[in-house]
Write a protein that holds these residues in place. Sequence first.
Motif, mmCIF file in Angstrom:
data_model
loop_
_atom_site.group_PDB
_atom_site.id
_atom_site.type_symbol
_atom_site.label_atom_id
_atom_site.label_comp_id
_atom_site.label_asym_id
_atom_site.label_seq_id
_atom_site.Cartn_x
_atom_site.Cartn_y
_atom_site.Cartn_z
ATOM 1 N N LYS A 3 0.845 -1.203 0.000
ATOM 2 C CA LYS A 3 0.000 0.000 0.000
ATOM 3 C C LYS A 3 0.879 1.251 0.000
ATOM 4 O O LYS A 3 0.576 2.234 -0.680
ATOM 5 N N ARG A 4 1.978 1.184 0.742
ATOM 6 C CA ARG A 4 2.882 2.336 0.831
ATOM 7 C C ARG A 4 3.496 2.653 -0.533
ATOM 8 O O ARG A 4 3.593 3.810 -0.928
ATOM 9 N N LYS A 5 3.901 1.596 -1.260
ATOM 10 C CA LYS A 5 4.510 1.810 -2.567
ATOM 11 C C LYS A 5 3.471 2.336 -3.559
ATOM 12 O O LYS A 5 3.752 3.240 -4.350
ATOM 13 N N ALA A 6 2.256 1.772 -3.527
ATOM 14 C CA ALA A 6 1.197 2.223 -4.438
ATOM 15 C C ALA A 6 0.873 3.693 -4.188
ATOM 16 O O ALA A 6 0.728 4.475 -5.137
ATOM 17 N N THR A 7 0.790 4.069 -2.906
ATOM 18 C CA THR A 7 0.518 5.471 -2.576
ATOM 19 C C THR A 7 1.635 6.371 -3.085
ATOM 20 O O THR A 7 1.383 7.444 -3.637
ATOM 21 N N TRP A 8 2.870 5.923 -2.926
ATOM 22 C CA TRP A 8 4.008 6.710 -3.384
ATOM 23 C C TRP A 8 3.952 6.896 -4.904
ATOM 24 O O TRP A 8 4.208 7.994 -5.408
ATOM 25 N N LEU A 9 3.606 5.820 -5.632
ATOM 26 C CA LEU A 9 3.512 5.913 -7.092
ATOM 27 C C LEU A 9 2.442 6.929 -7.499
ATOM 28 O O LEU A 9 2.644 7.711 -8.430
ATOM 29 N N ASN A 12 3.513 10.666 -6.582
ATOM 30 C CA ASN A 12 4.634 11.205 -7.343
ATOM 31 C C ASN A 12 4.431 11.174 -8.853
ATOM 32 O O ASN A 12 5.385 11.327 -9.614
ATOM 33 N N GLY A 13 3.191 10.981 -9.276
ATOM 34 C CA GLY A 13 2.855 11.138 -10.682
ATOM 35 C C GLY A 13 3.219 9.973 -11.590
ATOM 36 O O GLY A 13 3.165 10.114 -12.811
ATOM 37 N N TYR A 14 3.597 8.847 -11.049
ATOM 38 C CA TYR A 14 3.880 7.693 -11.905
ATOM 39 C C TYR A 14 2.597 7.203 -12.564
ATOM 40 O O TYR A 14 2.603 6.745 -13.692
ATOM 41 N N ILE A 15 1.485 7.304 -11.836
ATOM 42 C CA ILE A 15 0.173 6.977 -12.379
ATOM 43 C C ILE A 15 -0.685 8.230 -12.212
ATOM 44 O O ILE A 15 -0.903 8.691 -11.089
ATOM 45 N N PRO A 16 -1.156 8.827 -13.328
ATOM 46 C CA PRO A 16 -1.991 10.028 -13.209
ATOM 47 C C PRO A 16 -3.259 9.728 -12.408
ATOM 48 O O PRO A 16 -3.894 8.693 -12.580
ATOM 49 N N CYS A 17 -3.604 10.647 -11.485
ATOM 50 C CA CYS A 17 -4.779 10.440 -10.650
ATOM 51 C C CYS A 17 -5.237 11.774 -10.077
ATOM 52 O O CYS A 17 -4.556 12.780 -10.191
ATOM 53 N N GLU A 18 -6.393 11.731 -9.456
ATOM 54 C CA GLU A 18 -6.918 12.904 -8.766
ATOM 55 C C GLU A 18 -6.944 12.583 -7.278
ATOM 56 O O GLU A 18 -7.520 11.583 -6.861
ATOM 57 N N ASP A 19 -6.293 13.427 -6.452
ATOM 58 C CA ASP A 19 -6.241 13.224 -5.007
ATOM 59 C C ASP A 19 -7.434 13.932 -4.381
ATOM 60 O O ASP A 19 -7.542 15.156 -4.426
ATOM 61 N N THR A 20 -8.345 13.170 -3.771
ATOM 62 C CA THR A 20 -9.545 13.756 -3.174
ATOM 63 C C THR A 20 -9.278 14.266 -1.759
ATOM 64 O O THR A 20 -10.077 15.014 -1.220
ATOM 65 N N LEU A 38 0.877 0.255 -16.832
ATOM 66 C CA LEU A 38 1.294 -1.146 -16.941
ATOM 67 C C LEU A 38 2.011 -1.416 -18.261
ATOM 68 O O LEU A 38 2.974 -2.195 -18.309
ATOM 69 N N THR A 39 1.593 -0.756 -19.319
ATOM 70 C CA THR A 39 2.265 -0.898 -20.613
ATOM 71 C C THR A 39 3.675 -0.326 -20.544
ATOM 72 O O THR A 39 4.635 -0.959 -21.004
ATOM 73 N N ARG A 40 3.808 0.864 -19.957
ATOM 74 C CA ARG A 40 5.152 1.454 -19.788
ATOM 75 C C ARG A 40 6.033 0.579 -18.912
ATOM 76 O O ARG A 40 7.223 0.419 -19.173
ATOM 77 N N LEU A 41 5.446 0.006 -17.868
ATOM 78 C CA LEU A 41 6.199 -0.860 -16.956
ATOM 79 C C LEU A 41 6.713 -2.098 -17.688
ATOM 80 O O LEU A 41 7.841 -2.536 -17.477
ATOM 81 N N GLU A 42 5.903 -2.625 -18.588
ATOM 82 C CA GLU A 42 6.301 -3.817 -19.346
ATOM 83 C C GLU A 42 7.335 -3.477 -20.416
ATOM 84 O O GLU A 42 8.291 -4.214 -20.630
ATOM 85 N N ASP A 43 7.163 -2.346 -21.102
ATOM 86 C CA ASP A 43 8.064 -1.965 -22.195
ATOM 87 C C ASP A 43 9.433 -1.504 -21.693
ATOM 88 O O ASP A 43 10.458 -1.873 -22.246
ATOM 89 N N SER A 44 9.443 -0.648 -20.687
ATOM 90 C CA SER A 44 10.721 -0.139 -20.165
ATOM 91 C C SER A 44 10.649 -0.005 -18.646
ATOM 92 O O SER A 44 10.436 1.092 -18.120
ATOM 93 N N PRO A 45 10.842 -1.119 -17.931
ATOM 94 C CA PRO A 45 10.718 -1.074 -16.473
ATOM 95 C C PRO A 45 11.754 -0.174 -15.797
ATOM 96 O O PRO A 45 11.488 0.387 -14.736
ATOM 97 N N GLU A 46 12.909 0.005 -16.432
ATOM 98 C CA GLU A 46 13.951 0.841 -15.813
ATOM 99 C C GLU A 46 13.540 2.301 -15.716
ATOM 100 O O GLU A 46 14.031 3.031 -14.852
ATOM 101 N N SER A 47 12.627 2.748 -16.585
ATOM 102 C CA SER A 47 12.192 4.143 -16.538
ATOM 103 C C SER A 47 11.250 4.413 -15.363
ATOM 104 O O SER A 47 11.020 5.566 -15.002
ATOM 105 N N LEU A 48 10.717 3.370 -14.770
ATOM 106 C CA LEU A 48 9.768 3.535 -13.672
ATOM 107 C C LEU A 48 10.324 3.044 -12.337
ATOM 108 O O LEU A 48 9.576 2.806 -11.404
ATOM 109 N N LEU A 49 11.639 2.916 -12.254
ATOM 110 C CA LEU A 49 12.234 2.450 -11.012
ATOM 111 C C LEU A 49 12.071 3.496 -9.917
ATOM 112 O O LEU A 49 12.205 4.691 -10.163
ATOM 113 N N THR A 50 11.779 3.014 -8.719
ATOM 114 C CA THR A 50 11.693 3.923 -7.581
ATOM 115 C C THR A 50 13.098 4.159 -7.039
ATOM 116 O O THR A 50 13.970 3.302 -7.181
ATOM 117 N N PRO A 51 13.334 5.301 -6.440
ATOM 118 C CA PRO A 51 14.671 5.580 -5.908
ATOM 119 C C PRO A 51 15.085 4.537 -4.866
ATOM 120 O O PRO A 51 14.261 4.109 -4.061
#
Length: 161
Positions: A3-9, A12-20, A38-51
């Motif tokens: 849950k912590r990682k999903a919230t962080w994603l 930090n704009g990795y997944i576009p969303c609206e914060d209520t 998910l498509t970006r994650l599959e095509d180039s996972p290194e671009s979505l690596l968390t620090p």
Amino acid sequence: MSKRKATWLLENGYIPCEDTGKKTRRFKIRITDVIEYLTRLEDSPESLLTPPGIFSSGIKYRPKRQTDIQIDADEFMEMLKKRWSSSPDALTVDDAVKLTGYCKTTVSEWITKKKLFGVWYYNKYLIPKDCLIEYMATQAHRITQKSEKHMNLIAQYFDGR
């Protein structure tokens, strides 16, 4: 995914969303944005690596104290016999803790793993003082992270030589 990682994603704009701003169902996410992520994650996972380290417990790596010191077992045993001469011949785990500086769990574990001889007597272990001295002089040098008291005993051994 935690849950912590999903919230962080999401934060930090990795997944576009609206914060209520609510406590539950805080984020509004479109299905198309999730599919794109998910498509970006599959095509180039290194671009979505968390620090690195962002989800660690906060405890930094602490190197173990290594001692490559050679000790003469017989001389060390003699020193311990003199130093611990006022202690009883049959030690409880608490006595062994006071003499060695290791915790109760560690000393009890030495006994259960048959590294140190101890006898179960009236709901407690009794350790012959000579067995503890022998263990400290012959096998305890293999302990990578020695207690402060153990390190002091080694220092006293070298000071007395």
